[in-house]
Enzyme design. Structure first.
Site, PDB file in Angstrom:
ATOM      1  N   ASP B  70       0.836  -1.202   0.000  1.00 34.11           N
ATOM      2  CA  ASP B  70       0.000   0.000   0.000  1.00 34.11           C
ATOM      3  C   ASP B  70       0.875   1.258   0.000  1.00 34.11           C
ATOM      4  OD1 ASP B  70      -2.579   1.538   0.709  1.00 34.11           O
ATOM      5  OD2 ASP B  70      -1.280   2.000   2.396  1.00 34.11           O
ATOM      6  N   GLU B 140      -2.250  -5.318  -3.444  1.00 33.68           N
ATOM      7  CA  GLU B 140      -1.304  -4.505  -2.673  1.00 33.68           C
ATOM      8  C   GLU B 140      -0.184  -5.385  -2.117  1.00 33.68           C
ATOM      9  OE1 GLU B 140      -3.709  -0.661  -1.036  1.00 33.68           O
ATOM     10  OE2 GLU B 140      -3.991  -2.504   0.097  1.00 33.68           O
TER      11      GLU B 140
END
Lengths: 248, 248
Positions: B70, B140
Site C-alpha cells: 500500500d 497490494e
C-alpha cells in the site's frame, strides 16, 4: 551601459553565491552535494513566498514536493518497520509509523537537522503564524527533492541514517501504549463496569466511508468517535473516554 | 519404509510442482521470474487461510505485505502523477491518486490481471463473504512482494507499465468532476441562492484533528460533513448537498 552590465553581473554573482551557500548547507544535511540545486530551493520555498510562474496562474512553492515527499517517507518507513519487526502485525506497524511521521515529530525533526533556518517564507503574512507545520512540510518537501535528485535508494538511506536512527528511540516508541481501546477495557474490568463498543453510524460512499463508534458504559452512552475504519472510530471514541477518565 | 519414502518424495514433488505452476503464473503477471517464490505465496495467502507460525501466536497471512505494498503503491503513483502533471497543485494530485488507488479500483484491477484466481483463502469461513477487499488487498500485497523481491525500480516499472497504463484512462479520470464544492457553488449562483460554508466544530487532538463543516443555504442549515481538514469536511458536506439536490 557599463553600469547595467555590472549590475547584471553582480546580480548573477550574488545569486550564484547564494546558491553555493545553500548547496553547502544542503550537503551538510543530506550528506552529499546536490546535483540539481533548484529542487532544494523549491523544497525550501514556503507557500507564503510562492511565485507565480505564468503557467495559468500556477504558483510555485514546496507544496507539490511535500506531497511527493510525504508518500516517499511513508513508503521508506513502512519498509523499515516491516523489516525491523518481522513478527508484528500490520496494525502495530501502522501505529508505530504514525508515531514517527506526524506533524509534531516532523516539525521537531526539521529543527533538529537545522532545516528550519533555510526555509524562505514571507514573515509579514498572517498565514505564516497560523501555519504550524511549515518546518515539517519543508522536511517532507526535502525528502521529495532528494528522491528526485538522487533516486529512491539514496533517499531511503538518508531517511534511515539521518532522520530515523539518530532521532527516534524505537524501543521507547514501542513501549508507550497508545492503544486507548485496551486501556479502557482494562479500566472497565478493574472497576467492574459493563462496557461495550457500538458502531452507531456509517457515512459516505464506497470510496470514502466513515464510521461513528460509541462507547457505552453500564448501558449509558459515554463518548463517540469517528474514523475511516471501524477500528479507528473505536480508537477515537476510546481516546476520548480515556481523557475523561484520566487514563492517558 | 519404501512406501513412506515414496509418500515423502511425492509430497515434495507435488509441492514443488505447485511452486513451479505458481512461478509461471506470477511471471505472466509481473513480467519476469520470481526470485523468491515464498514472498508471492505469502502475498496470495488471505487471512482466512493464515497459519500460526509458533512465534508467540503470530499468524502468517498477506496483511503485512499489504501494508508494505500500500505504501509503495502510494509512493509510485505520487511520483507518476507529480511528473505527469507538472503544473497541477498537490490537491489535484491527491485527488487523482485517490481515484486510482481505492478499494473498488484495486479489486477490479486484481481481477483484470488474473490475480484473484491465485488467492488462497478458506471458502468456508463466513469472514470471506464479508471481506470485500480480498482481491485488492492481495494486489497490494503483490506489490509489496515485488518490491522486496526485485527492488523499488522494478516494482515501479511494474506498477506503471502493467497496472496504470493499460487499465486507467487518465484523461477520463481528470475530466470527471468530483469537486462537489464547486458543483454546489455553481448551483447556488444559477439558482440565485445565498450559500455559505461554516466550520461548526473542531474535534480531536493535535495529531488527529477533525472538522465538521456545514452548508447553509438561504440562512438555513442544509447538510454537514466531517473530515480531517477543513477542506475535506467542506467537500463531504458539499457531496451530501449534491446528492440531495441531485447534482451528482
Amino acid at each position: 551601459m557599463v553600469d547595467i552590465l555590472r549590475f547584471v553581473s553582480d546580480f548573477f554573482k550574488r545569486s550564484s553565491d547564494k546558491d553555493k551557500k545553500l548547496a553547502a548547507d544542503i550537503s551538510q544535511i543530506i550528506g552529499s552535494k546536490p546535483a540539481n540545486i533548484h529542487l532544494y530551493k523549491l523544497a525550501l520555498q514556503h507557500t507564503s513566498a510562492s511565485k507565480e510562474t505564468g503557467k495559468s496562474g500556477f504558483r510555485e512553492s514546496n507544496e507539490r514536493l511535500e506531497y511527493l515527499g510525504d508518500a516517499i517517507l511513508g513508503a521508506v518507513i513502512a519498509d523499515f518497520l516491516f523489516k525491523k519487526f518481522p513478527y508484528k502485525e500490520e496494525g502495530f506497524l501502522t501505529d508505530i509509523r504514525s508515531r514517527i511521521v506526524n506533524r509534531e515529530s516532523l516539525n521537531n525533526l526539521a529543527k533538529k537537522i537545522g532545516l528550519n533556518k533555510l526555509i524562505v517564507f514571507d514573515g509579514n503574512r498572517k498565514t505564516v503564524l497560523t501555519h504550524k507545520s511549515m518546518n515539517g512540510d519543508a522536511l517532507e518537501a526535502l525528502v521529495g527533492a532528494i528522491y528526485l535528485d538522487k533516486g529512491f535508494k539514496y533517499c531511503k538511506k538518508f531517511i534511515i541514517k539521518r532522520l530515523i536512527s539518530p532521532h527516534f528511540d524505537l524501543e521507547k516508541i514501542v513501549e508507550t501504549n497508545s492503544n486507548f481501546k485496551s486501556l479502557i477495557i482494562e479500566w472497565a474490568q478493574r472497576e467492574n463496569r459493563n462496557l461495550r463498543f457500538e458502531i452507531i453510524e456509517e457515512k459516505g460512499n464506497l470510496h470514502n466511508k466513515e464510521f461513528i463508534a460509541q462507547i457505552v458504559i453500564d448501558d449509558k452512552p459515554f463518548t463517540t468517535g469517528s474514523g475511516y475504519s471501524k477500528k479507528k472510530a473505536e480508537q477515537a471514541a476510546a481516546e476520548k473516554s480515556c481523557e475523561i477518565l484520566q487514563l492517558k
